[in-house]
Write a protein that holds these residues in place. Structure first.
Motif, PDB file in Angstrom:
ATOM      1  N   TYR A 143      18.019  -0.679  73.725  1.00 36.77           N
ATOM      2  CA  TYR A 143      17.685   0.603  74.371  1.00 36.77           C
ATOM      3  C   TYR A 143      18.969   1.338  74.777  1.00 36.77           C
ATOM      4  O   TYR A 143      19.092   2.553  74.551  1.00 36.77           O
ATOM      5  N   LEU A 144      19.914   0.625  75.366  1.00 33.80           N
ATOM      6  CA  LEU A 144      21.148   1.288  75.776  1.00 33.80           C
ATOM      7  C   LEU A 144      21.899   1.847  74.573  1.00 33.80           C
ATOM      8  O   LEU A 144      22.425   2.974  74.614  1.00 33.80           O
ATOM      9  N   GLN A 145      21.977   1.074  73.492  1.00 33.30           N
ATOM     10  CA  GLN A 145      22.703   1.529  72.306  1.00 33.30           C
ATOM     11  C   GLN A 145      22.036   2.751  71.684  1.00 33.30           C
ATOM     12  O   GLN A 145      22.705   3.679  71.229  1.00 33.30           O
ATOM     13  N   THR A 146      20.717   2.754  71.708  1.00 33.39           N
ATOM     14  CA  THR A 146      19.979   3.837  71.047  1.00 33.39           C
ATOM     15  C   THR A 146      19.920   5.096  71.900  1.00 33.39           C
ATOM     16  O   THR A 146      20.095   6.210  71.394  1.00 33.39           O
ATOM     17  N   ASN A 147      19.703   4.934  73.199  1.00 34.75           N
ATOM     18  CA  ASN A 147      19.428   6.085  74.057  1.00 34.75           C
ATOM     19  C   ASN A 147      20.614   6.533  74.911  1.00 34.75           C
ATOM     20  O   ASN A 147      20.625   7.664  75.397  1.00 34.75           O
ATOM     21  N   ASN A 148      21.572   5.641  75.133  1.00 36.86           N
ATOM     22  CA  ASN A 148      22.778   5.999  75.883  1.00 36.86           C
ATOM     23  C   ASN A 148      22.453   6.746  77.176  1.00 36.86           C
ATOM     24  O   ASN A 148      22.973   7.834  77.436  1.00 36.86           O
ATOM     25  N   PRO A 149      21.595   6.200  78.034  1.00 39.70           N
ATOM     26  CA  PRO A 149      21.125   6.966  79.201  1.00 39.70           C
ATOM     27  C   PRO A 149      22.233   7.205  80.228  1.00 39.70           C
ATOM     28  O   PRO A 149      23.039   6.323  80.512  1.00 39.70           O
ATOM     29  N   ASP A 150      22.230   8.413  80.787  1.00 42.10           N
ATOM     30  CA  ASP A 150      23.196   8.747  81.833  1.00 42.10           C
ATOM     31  C   ASP A 150      22.693   8.380  83.215  1.00 42.10           C
ATOM     32  O   ASP A 150      23.476   8.358  84.164  1.00 42.10           O
ATOM     33  N   PRO A 159      27.578  -1.517  76.851  1.00 38.77           N
ATOM     34  CA  PRO A 159      28.432  -0.407  76.425  1.00 38.77           C
ATOM     35  C   PRO A 159      29.468  -0.053  77.491  1.00 38.77           C
ATOM     36  O   PRO A 159      29.221  -0.179  78.693  1.00 38.77           O
ATOM     37  N   GLU A 160      30.617   0.402  77.040  1.00 39.15           N
ATOM     38  CA  GLU A 160      31.760   0.580  77.923  1.00 39.15           C
ATOM     39  C   GLU A 160      31.507   1.599  79.025  1.00 39.15           C
ATOM     40  O   GLU A 160      32.099   1.513  80.110  1.00 39.15           O
ATOM     41  N   LYS A 161      30.622   2.560  78.809  1.00 43.13           N
ATOM     42  CA  LYS A 161      30.404   3.599  79.801  1.00 43.13           C
ATOM     43  C   LYS A 161      29.749   3.075  81.077  1.00 43.13           C
ATOM     44  O   LYS A 161      29.814   3.725  82.121  1.00 43.13           O
ATOM     45  N   TYR A 162      29.129   1.876  81.005  1.00 45.76           N
ATOM     46  CA  TYR A 162      28.414   1.335  82.168  1.00 45.76           C
ATOM     47  C   TYR A 162      29.283   0.312  82.908  1.00 45.76           C
ATOM     48  O   TYR A 162      29.975  -0.496  82.303  1.00 45.76           O
TER      49      TYR A 162
END
Length: 779
Positions: free
Chosen positions: A327-334, A356-359
């Motif tokens: 889900y994180l890879q597909t949707n990249n939620p902010d 993912p690095e943004k989290y």
């Protein structure tokens, strides 16, 4: 006859004068210092930083330092921001470049400056937090005593934290073993002290019912707000741990949870993060949990726009973990701020790799428990597990320094799991390692003892804390340090009566006396059990019933002739002191602990440390057998249970003194907890591993052997790598599996035993197969 002064005595005298003079020249006297505070420090924090410095110095020195707004005094403590160029028309020292620690977030510099105007001790912070942490370092290292405020001259120390998140959970709830009895003032002081040791975040557990703890002095809904205000006062982040409704698929459940959370968000003045555990509690599938979290984020941002939503994958199986990261890879939620790694989460390094690095990645280490937990005490004697249990005073600076540096590098910081004051030393260790993972635990503990017990006592009290950790290393009866630790703490207690009301002091003294009492009891009760077995060995000549009666009388000396009652009385005295001073609930009945596992160490102080209870039950069974021959056979089995004969071997799998066991458990679920801790099974049956390994090098290759196993469920045994076929295979507790050992496998006299793990992942760990005892019996 003339009286001559010996040359050597004159030299010593002169050396002493020089030494004293040198020490005086090296010491900066701050007892008459005036405190200067930068006007650029925002809002109420200006008052906070000066109040902390004045109050904490006065507590330790009885000297009330004054505030000033100029440089008239010849000695000053100046609190300034790194962005200040001048303070009351005097230039603020600065260093070129942007990489100085006092220019990094939360960093600070403590700097002694001497010029024609006198002495200035600068505390320069990158921000207001940096000033607070600089004050903390000053208070932890200064020489503060009656009428004395001093620090080393020419100090120039600076640092900034390596980990951005450094905090501790303080859930105001019934299951806490102490602070559910606290006032707002006690929380304020405690949070202040945590900040002074480097913490920047505190996590509460809201939504507690008004009458859920008999100790509440403040309505829990009001305390939720007060803790937020305290965090605001000390510029610390306020987190909350708020599980989702257990079944989000139930009609109306998400809406109910959202409304409850919104009401809370609207009331609290400061809220920085909301942590929703995916499990422990909560067992929702991420397909249900993720939409709930997204909706929760929208509600949160209406009231606290900069706050973040965090989630853990605790208890997630492989499919749930895969779903979440897909889900994180597909949707990249902010809307998601980060993931929390706690007990039963995926391995911390793997989780960081998948995230993912943004989290951000927050650690949630359990520093409060000793057994059945994230970080069990290593090589802990069963006698401690049975008595001290899960939440005793547990200072373990060496162990937690090692574990911190093993696990924390995969994270952006931590908020530890805690349920009481008993782990106070561990909190200081984690907070300080969050600043500098390379910091020596001895330095951390010395600063702790200096701050809380005084400069003159710092070294000795620090040694006492490390000695308490050493008490827990390996078999009690083989540890000579336990008596030395008790003697050290007795001496410290006698020499420092002024600390009698200090709760940190009280709980350390209580531990030293408790440990000493347990060692005395263990030695005594082991001796009684050995004597009882010697009586049973005579059953053929004196008769089964007479042997039972005499053995019982010997075992019951633990009650008729108890040992070391002076130590026990001291432990109970400290229990009363701790209840009065800090609300510590060391007994369910006496002090209202929420449960037997929640720090109720007084309730288990006399728990049998031998097999007395099991023997009493077994003797009742023997008495009911129909014939003397059967009685004698059973008594012979009982008295030879751990002594299978010459050339044979027995191991209690998870005992600290097991001779042939080479494996270690990775979690302290090897101590069976039943009936609120009142377990009458054999002591060996209460310890287990799922797949232990054992090693022997003293077998006779010309003899036949039988391997016997006790435990629960399956036991898929291998001998030197070969799966053996059992001739007996019972699966219940205190039943047996037997495996003949082929001679060709031990031609060199060596044997390695291992166990394949059955496919039982669908079972809770309490239902999974385990091994408790292993015999290698020469035939």
């Amino acid at each position: 006859m003339k009286n001559y002064v010996p040359i050597w005595l004159l030299a010593v005298f002169i050396w002493g004068l020089v030494s004293c003079s040198t020490r005086e020249n090296q010491t900066l006297d701050l007892s008459k210092a005036v405190i200067l505070v930068s006007p650029q420090i925002a809002g109420s924090m200006q008052e906070t930083v000066s109040t902390i410095l004045v109050e904490e110095i006065e507590k330790r020195s009885t000297i009330p330092l004054e505030l000033g707004n100029g440089w008239e005094s010849d000695t000053r403590i100046a609190l300034a921001l790194a962005t200040d160029t001048v303070l009351f028309r005097k230039t603020v020292p600065s260093r070129a470049g942007s990489d100085a620690p006092e220019q990094q977030d939360e960093g600070y510099r403590i700097f002694h400056e001497f010029d024609e105007a006198g002495n200035t001790l600068w505390v320069i912070g990158a921000d207001t937090r940096g000033i607070l942490y600089g004050i903390g370092k000053l208070l932890r290292t200064a020489d503060l005593s009656e009428g004395k405020v001093a620090l080393s001259r020419n100090i120039d120390f600076s640092e900034s934290p390596q980990y951005a998140l450094r905090g501790h959970q303080f859930g105001y709830r019934n299951t806490a073993n102490s602070w559910d009895a606290w006032t707002v003032e006690q929380f304020d002081q405690h949070f202040r002290e945590q900040v002074l040791f480097g913490a920047n975040s505190f996590e509460n557990i809201p939504f507690q019912e008004v009458g859920s703890s008999p100790h509440f002095k403040v309505n829990p809904q009001q305390m939720e707000l007060e803790l937020s205000r305290i965090c605001e006062k000390y510029d610390a982040d306020y987190w909350v741990w708020t599980p989702a409704p257990r079944d989000l698929s139930a009609p109306g459940a998400p809406q109910e949870g959202l409304q409850k959370q919104e009401d809370f968000y609207a009331r609290v003045p400061r809220l920085n993060a909301v942590f929703v555990p995916g499990g422990d509690p909560g067992d929702n599938h991420p397909s249900e949990l993720i939409p709930y979290l997204e909706d929760l984020s929208a509600v949160l941002h209406q009231y606290h726009p900069d706050a973040g939503i965090w989630v853990s994958l605790q208890g997630f199986n492989e499919e749930k973990v895969r779903y979440f990261f897909d889900y994180l890879q597909t949707n990249n939620p902010d809307w998601l701020a980060g993931v929390v790694n706690g007990p039963s989460s995926p391995p911390v390094a793997l989780e960081r790799e998948l995230l993912p690095e943004k989290y951000l990645h927050r650690f949630y280490p359990d520093i409060t428990h000793t057994v059945r937990c994230h970080y069990p005490v290593e090589n802990w004697d069963q006698a401690y597990a049975l008595t001290l249990g899960r939440e005793p005073c547990n200072p373990q600076p060496e162990m937690y320094t090692r574990l911190f540096n093993r696990d924390s590098p995969h994270t952006d910081g931590f908020i530890t799991y805690s349920d009481g004051t008993h782990d106070d030393v561990n909190k200081a260790v984690w907070s300080q390692l969050g600043w500098d993972p390379g910091k020596d635990p001895e330095t951390i503990v010395r600063e702790y003892t200096r701050f809380f017990f005084g400069a003159e006592l710092a070294e000795k009290a620090a040694l006492g804390i490390f000695a308490l950790e050493d008490n827990w290393d390996g078999p009690i009866l083989e540890n000579p340090d336990i008596e030395k630790t008790l003697a050290l703490w007795k001496k410290l207690e006698a020499e420092n009566p002024e600390l009698a009301g200090n709760w940190r002091w009280q709980q350390l003294l209580m531990r030293a006396h408790y440990d000493g009492y347990i060692k005395k009891r263990l030695a005594f009760e082991k001796k009684l059990e050995t004597e009882a077995y010697a009586i049973l060995a005579k059953a053929d000549s004196i008769g089964a019933d007479q042997a039972i009666e005499q053995a019982l009388q010997r075992l019951q000396k633990v009650e008729t002739e108890p040992v070391s009652q002076d130590l026990k009385e001291k432990v109970f005295a400290y229990g009363e002191m701790l209840f009065q001073s800090v609300g510590a609930q060391t007994s369910v009945e006496k002090y209202g602990a929420s449960g037997a596992e929640r720090g109720a160490i007084l309730d288990f102080i006399d728990y049998p440390l031998n097999n007395r209870w099991w023997l009493e039950d077994e003797f009742e069974k023997v008495r009911s057998l129909g014939s003397e021959a059967k009685k004698l056979a059973r008594l012979d089995f009982i008295q030879t249970y751990e002594y299978p004969g010459e050339g044979s071997f027995y191991d209690n799998i998870s005992s600290a003194d097991a001779k042939h066991v080479t494996s270690k458990t990775d979690d302290a679920i090897d101590f069976l907890w039943e009936n609120n801790g009142i377990n009458r099974k054999r002591l060996s049956t209460q310890l287990f591993q799922f797949t232990p390994t054992l090693s022997y090098d003293e077998l006779d290759p010309n003899s036949d052997y039988l391997i016997r196993v006790s435990g629960y469920g399956e036991a898929l045994l291998r001998a030197n790598g070969q799966r053996l076929t059992p001739t007996k295979y019972e699966k219940g507790y205190e039943e047996f599996k037997e495996f003949p050992l082929p001679k060709e496998l031990i031609s060199d006299g060596k044997l390695e035993i291992s166990f394949d793990k059955p496919d039982e992942e669908h079972l809770n760990w309490r239902q999974q197969s385990r091994v408790t005892d292993v015999w290698v019996i020469k035939q």
